[in-house]
Design a protein around this motif. Structure first.
Motif, PDB file in Angstrom:
ATOM      1  N   SER A 194      -1.331   3.668 -11.190  1.00 46.14           N
ATOM      2  CA  SER A 194      -1.453   2.487 -10.320  1.00 46.14           C
ATOM      3  C   SER A 194      -1.601   1.213 -11.139  1.00 46.14           C
ATOM      4  O   SER A 194      -1.032   0.170 -10.810  1.00 46.14           O
ATOM      5  CB  SER A 194      -2.652   2.634  -9.380  1.00 46.14           C
ATOM      6  OG  SER A 194      -2.384   3.531  -8.337  1.00 46.14           O
ATOM      7  N   GLN A 229       1.415  -0.681 -12.255  1.00 45.10           N
ATOM      8  CA  GLN A 229       2.156  -1.436 -11.248  1.00 45.10           C
ATOM      9  C   GLN A 229       1.511  -2.769 -10.877  1.00 45.10           C
ATOM     10  O   GLN A 229       2.084  -3.546 -10.117  1.00 45.10           O
ATOM     11  CB  GLN A 229       2.289  -0.583  -9.978  1.00 45.10           C
ATOM     12  CG  GLN A 229       3.028   0.725 -10.209  1.00 45.10           C
ATOM     13  CD  GLN A 229       3.121   1.533  -8.934  1.00 45.10           C
ATOM     14  OE1 GLN A 229       3.780   1.123  -7.976  1.00 45.10           O
ATOM     15  NE2 GLN A 229       2.465   2.670  -8.902  1.00 45.10           N
ATOM     16  N   PHE A 239      -5.148  -0.089  -2.140  1.00 47.54           N
ATOM     17  CA  PHE A 239      -5.786   0.761  -1.140  1.00 47.54           C
ATOM     18  C   PHE A 239      -6.973   1.433  -1.819  1.00 47.54           C
ATOM     19  O   PHE A 239      -6.864   1.882  -2.959  1.00 47.54           O
ATOM     20  CB  PHE A 239      -4.790   1.791  -0.607  1.00 47.54           C
ATOM     21  CG  PHE A 239      -3.638   1.172   0.126  1.00 47.54           C
ATOM     22  CD1 PHE A 239      -3.726   0.927   1.490  1.00 47.54           C
ATOM     23  CD2 PHE A 239      -2.473   0.816  -0.547  1.00 47.54           C
ATOM     24  CE1 PHE A 239      -2.663   0.337   2.173  1.00 47.54           C
ATOM     25  CE2 PHE A 239      -1.412   0.222   0.126  1.00 47.54           C
ATOM     26  CZ  PHE A 239      -1.509  -0.024   1.479  1.00 47.54           C
ATOM     27  N   ALA A 289      -2.248   2.125  -5.818  1.00 51.12           N
ATOM     28  CA  ALA A 289      -1.132   1.226  -5.564  1.00 51.12           C
ATOM     29  C   ALA A 289      -0.514   1.443  -4.189  1.00 51.12           C
ATOM     30  O   ALA A 289       0.089   0.534  -3.626  1.00 51.12           O
ATOM     31  CB  ALA A 289      -0.065   1.384  -6.646  1.00 51.12           C
ATOM     32  N   ASP A 290      -0.643   2.643  -3.649  1.00 55.78           N
ATOM     33  CA  ASP A 290      -0.074   2.904  -2.330  1.00 55.78           C
ATOM     34  C   ASP A 290      -0.887   3.967  -1.598  1.00 55.78           C
ATOM     35  O   ASP A 290      -1.753   4.634  -2.174  1.00 55.78           O
ATOM     36  CB  ASP A 290       1.400   3.340  -2.441  1.00 55.78           C
ATOM     37  CG  ASP A 290       1.578   4.541  -3.346  1.00 55.78           C
ATOM     38  OD1 ASP A 290       0.899   5.557  -3.118  1.00 55.78           O
ATOM     39  OD2 ASP A 290       2.383   4.475  -4.282  1.00 55.78           O
ATOM     40  N   LYS A 291      -0.611   4.129  -0.327  1.00 60.54           N
ATOM     41  CA  LYS A 291      -1.376   5.055   0.510  1.00 60.54           C
ATOM     42  C   LYS A 291      -1.166   6.503   0.089  1.00 60.54           C
ATOM     43  O   LYS A 291      -2.089   7.321   0.176  1.00 60.54           O
ATOM     44  CB  LYS A 291      -0.974   4.883   1.982  1.00 60.54           C
ATOM     45  CG  LYS A 291      -1.431   3.574   2.599  1.00 60.54           C
ATOM     46  CD  LYS A 291      -1.029   3.511   4.059  1.00 60.54           C
ATOM     47  CE  LYS A 291      -1.490   2.214   4.707  1.00 60.54           C
ATOM     48  NZ  LYS A 291      -1.082   2.133   6.135  1.00 60.54           N
ATOM     49  N   GLN A 292       0.055   6.829  -0.353  1.00 54.39           N
ATOM     50  CA  GLN A 292       0.347   8.213  -0.726  1.00 54.39           C
ATOM     51  C   GLN A 292      -0.555   8.667  -1.864  1.00 54.39           C
ATOM     52  O   GLN A 292      -1.089   9.779  -1.852  1.00 54.39           O
ATOM     53  CB  GLN A 292       1.826   8.344  -1.134  1.00 54.39           C
ATOM     54  CG  GLN A 292       2.811   8.160  -0.006  1.00 54.39           C
ATOM     55  CD  GLN A 292       2.929   9.413   0.865  1.00 54.39           C
ATOM     56  OE1 GLN A 292       2.040  10.239   0.905  1.00 54.39           O
ATOM     57  NE2 GLN A 292       4.041   9.543   1.564  1.00 54.39           N
ATOM     58  N   GLU A 293      -0.741   7.801  -2.856  1.00 56.62           N
ATOM     59  CA  GLU A 293      -1.567   8.184  -3.991  1.00 56.62           C
ATOM     60  C   GLU A 293      -3.025   8.350  -3.555  1.00 56.62           C
ATOM     61  O   GLU A 293      -3.722   9.250  -4.025  1.00 56.62           O
ATOM     62  CB  GLU A 293      -1.459   7.142  -5.104  1.00 56.62           C
ATOM     63  CG  GLU A 293      -2.109   7.595  -6.401  1.00 56.62           C
ATOM     64  CD  GLU A 293      -1.735   6.703  -7.570  1.00 56.62           C
ATOM     65  OE1 GLU A 293      -1.566   7.238  -8.679  1.00 56.62           O
ATOM     66  OE2 GLU A 293      -1.618   5.483  -7.382  1.00 56.62           O
ATOM     67  N   ARG A 294      -3.476   7.510  -2.651  1.00 59.58           N
ATOM     68  CA  ARG A 294      -4.845   7.651  -2.143  1.00 59.58           C
ATOM     69  C   ARG A 294      -5.002   8.954  -1.367  1.00 59.58           C
ATOM     70  O   ARG A 294      -6.029   9.632  -1.472  1.00 59.58           O
ATOM     71  CB  ARG A 294      -5.215   6.462  -1.254  1.00 59.58           C
ATOM     72  CG  ARG A 294      -6.664   6.520  -0.773  1.00 59.58           C
ATOM     73  CD  ARG A 294      -7.049   5.310   0.037  1.00 59.58           C
ATOM     74  NE  ARG A 294      -6.288   5.193   1.278  1.00 59.58           N
ATOM     75  CZ  ARG A 294      -6.459   4.217   2.166  1.00 59.58           C
ATOM     76  NH1 ARG A 294      -7.353   3.270   1.932  1.00 59.58           N
ATOM     77  NH2 ARG A 294      -5.730   4.162   3.263  1.00 59.58           N
ATOM     78  N   ASP A 346       9.405   7.836  -4.232  1.00 55.89           N
ATOM     79  CA  ASP A 346       7.996   7.646  -4.587  1.00 55.89           C
ATOM     80  C   ASP A 346       7.771   7.981  -6.050  1.00 55.89           C
ATOM     81  O   ASP A 346       7.079   7.291  -6.777  1.00 55.89           O
ATOM     82  CB  ASP A 346       7.104   8.551  -3.733  1.00 55.89           C
ATOM     83  CG  ASP A 346       7.147   8.168  -2.262  1.00 55.89           C
ATOM     84  OD1 ASP A 346       7.169   9.085  -1.433  1.00 55.89           O
ATOM     85  OD2 ASP A 346       7.173   6.966  -1.970  1.00 55.89           O
TER      86      ASP A 346
END
Length: 208
Positions: A34, A37, A48, A64-69, A141
């Motif tokens: 993250s 980026q 996030f 950096a994005d919801k998927q990683e969270r 992704d």
């Protein structure tokens, strides 16, 4: 719970980033995938977040994005995996790479990460395989998050050689790598034109 922060980046000391929002400076722990980026210091970013409250500390983790969270949250549900180890795992590989690794039951790759022994890797596969498969992360992704993507623009000013190496070493040790191992890898991948974040990225790539 703090779920998202939009604010100015005041400092980067991987794996921690200081973000000012509404006059408050938030110390956010972020996986390297993250941090790569993020825009330059002084610019505005949105991350996030996941807030962890312990008896001895309150910790804020950013992504950096919801998927990683989502993947981070699945990781800390696994037996024996805390937030720090989850952060280390997602610094060594992208969320999509982890999903692929678990899906293929690739224990050999997982045990290369610090703090992940064979039993932990096998437990991750057993506990997370079905849950991570449902996330359906796409190739797009993965292209964004893979460390070392040629088109990735770090955007940081190059600092003196000693500072670059010391910052990279400090970050790797904070992620759980042994100082001797981290120092050896940094020396092997170091180049004069690398920023500290690029050096960390290359070091992590060489160890996984």
């Amino acid at each position: 719970m703090i779920g998202l922060i939009t604010g100015k980046i005041l400092a980067k000391q991987p794996p921690e980033v200081l973000i000012e929002a509404g006059g408050i400076g938030y110390e956010v722990n972020m996986p390297m995938t993250s941090i790569y980026q993020l825009p330059e210091i002084g610019e505005i970013t949105t991350v996030f977040t996941h807030f962890v409250v312990r008896e001895d500390a309150q910790l804020l983790f950013g992504f950096a994005d919801k998927q990683e969270r989502i993947v981070f949250r699945e990781l800390i549900k696994a037996n024996g995996v805390g937030p720090k180890l989850a952060l280390t795992i997602l610094s060594g590989m992208s969320a999509a790479q982890l999903v692929q690794c678990v899906g293929f039951e690739d224990v050999t790759t997982l045990v290369k990460l610090p703090g992940v022994g064979k039993k932990t890797a096998e437990r991750l596969v057993v506990e997370l395989k079905d849950r991570l498969a449902k996330l359906n992360l796409t190739a797009a992704d993965d292209a964004v998050l893979i460390p070392g993507t040629p088109s990735l623009d770090i955007g940081n000013t190059i600092v003196p050689v000693n500072d670059v190496r010391e910052e990279a070493l400090s970050a790797l040790v904070a992620l759980g790598y042994k100082p001797a191992q981290a120092s050896k890898v940094i020396q092997s991948v170091y180049k004069d034109d690398l920023t500290s974040e690029q050096l960390i990225r290359e070091a992590l790539r060489s160890m996984v």
